[in-house]
Design an enzyme around this catalytic site. Structure first.
Site, PDB file in Angstrom:
ATOM      1  N   GLY A 152     -54.262 -40.915  25.708  1.00 15.43           N
ATOM      2  CA  GLY A 152     -54.221 -41.263  24.298  1.00 15.43           C
ATOM      3  C   GLY A 152     -54.032 -42.755  24.125  1.00 15.43           C
ATOM      4  N   ARG A 252     -42.759 -36.352  25.961  1.00 22.18           N
ATOM      5  CA  ARG A 252     -41.829 -35.344  25.477  1.00 22.18           C
ATOM      6  C   ARG A 252     -41.064 -34.779  26.669  1.00 22.18           C
ATOM      7  NH1 ARG A 252     -42.172 -37.360  21.297  1.00 22.18           N
ATOM      8  NH2 ARG A 252     -42.692 -36.471  19.245  1.00 22.18           N
ATOM      9  N   GLU A 281     -32.046 -33.673  22.953  1.00 25.38           N
ATOM     10  CA  GLU A 281     -31.617 -35.021  22.607  1.00 25.38           C
ATOM     11  C   GLU A 281     -30.625 -34.977  21.454  1.00 25.38           C
ATOM     12  OE1 GLU A 281     -35.122 -37.323  21.792  1.00 25.38           O
ATOM     13  OE2 GLU A 281     -35.956 -37.019  23.799  1.00 25.38           O
ATOM     14  N   HIS A 300     -34.819 -42.434  23.953  1.00 21.94           N
ATOM     15  CA  HIS A 300     -36.009 -42.199  23.136  1.00 21.94           C
ATOM     16  C   HIS A 300     -36.330 -43.432  22.285  1.00 21.94           C
ATOM     17  CE1 HIS A 300     -38.530 -38.749  21.247  1.00 21.94           C
ATOM     18  NE2 HIS A 300     -39.216 -39.885  21.271  1.00 21.94           N
TER      19      HIS A 300
END
Length: 350
Positions: A152, A252, A281, A300
């Site tokens: 991506g 992820r 998380e 993150h």
């Protein structure tokens, strides 16, 4: 006027996003997500809300069904696995994300994490902070092989950075490069990343997953979380990697089997891992990832730069205004989804 819920933690009352939404006739409520949020609290927050600009809220079928006023949900980021898109579609709720919005930020973080792990920077700094003077060596990136899982916008942005360090780049992707999106959408607020001659794809060798795992010195995860990719990196996958290899995950957490990873690093199956995401998380106190030498867990933050946040806030607000007018640019559910009558007017612009 629509009531809009904003849960992205870096968006605040009175900021440009708030002003923009109010200028377009909407009322805002801020409830920043800084950790976990249970179902009852989220349902309460969604009471009377027609539009939501969200972080990683657990927008389950049950939650969505309990929000009868809700018309549009926009993720202020790329991943939208926390939203039950099928349930939203059944309820006529538009769901959008912001593809490519933080591609540059994630790419730079990825290379930074690779450098930190390869040169043991975290370990060295901790040693000095603890009163020592560690002299442990590391590895150079030049001449090594980087394997990208997924291709991506963020993965494509990694390619020229890795090539600048003299790395060979492999990629495993579910889609052939020829059918990948030609460019990162304009909403990214970043230079477009094209495919074709002279593009990142031209500098990448596309291989199957087993080949990538076997040949790579660094494996970097950039694919979406789906039923097919959940625990894609399991004990078997880790066993195929070199004993000197590193794993980096900025996608992820659930794509990696954390129990298998902790065991693999502890037992020397691979050298280490740098994780910006984890299955739960914030990282629980009893996580198997804690205390494993060679595993570094970040909070993150790969996509969280000043520039990326500004772009995500701005484009998220624009997308939400347009979605509420029935003209979303980046919907992820079926185009036929509609819950209310809309005029076929042009997209709202800033």
């Amino acid at each position: 006027m629509s009531l809009i819920l904003i849960t992205t933690d870096y968006l605040r009352p009175g900021d440009p996003v708030d002003v923009y939404l109010k200028e377009h006739g909407h009322e805002t409520v801020h409830a920043p997500l800084r950790g976990r949020r249970d179902r009852d609290e989220l349902v309460r927050l969604l009471d009377g809300v027609e539009g939501a600009l969200i972080a990683n809220e657990p927008m389950t079928a049950d939650v969505l069904a309990a929000a009868p006023a809700l018309k549009a949900v926009v993720r202020s980021g790329v991943g939208y696995d926390s939203v039950d898109v099928a349930a939203a579609s059944e309820l006529g709720i538009l769901v959008s994300n912001l593809p490519g919005i933080n591609a540059n930020a994630v790419a730079e973080f990825t290379v930074g994490a690779i450098l930190a792990a390869s040169r043991r920077l975290v370990e060295l700094a901790a040693g000095v902070a603890g009163g020592g003077w560690p002299r442990t060596d590391g590895h150079e990136l030049r001449g090594s092989t980087l394997g990208l899982i997924g291709f991506g916008a963020a993965a494509r942005a990694v390619v020229p950075l890795a090539r600048a360090f003299g790395m060979t780049v492999l990629c495993r992707t579910a889609l052939a490069p020829a059918v990948e999106p030609a460019v990162v959408p304009p909403a990214a607020g970043s230079p477009a990343v094209a495919s074709g001659p002279g593009s990142p794809a031209a500098d990448v060798e596309f291989v199957d997953l087993d080949t990538l795992l076997t040949r790579s010195d660094v494996v970097s995860v950039h694919t979406a979380l789906t039923p097919a990719t959940r625990h894609l990196i399991d004990a078997r996958a880790l066993s195929l990697m070199k004993s000197t290899a590193l794993l980096v995950n900025t996608a992820r957490g659930a794509i990696v089997d954390e129990n298998a990873l902790a065991a693999a690093v502890r037992d020397g199956v691979i050298a280490g891992a740098a994780l910006d995401v984890c299955e739960v998380e914030p990282l629980p106190a009893d996580s198997v990832l804690r205390g494993v030498q060679g595993i570094t867990v970040y909070s993150h933050m790969a996509g969280q730069t000043v520039e990326a946040r500004e772009a995500a806030g701005r484009e998220g607000a624009i997308e939400l205004v347009n979605a509420l007018a029935g003209r979303p640019a980046y919907r992820v559910n079926d185009p036929s989804v509609h819950r209310f009558r809309v005029a076929l007017d042009a997209r709202v612009t800033p």
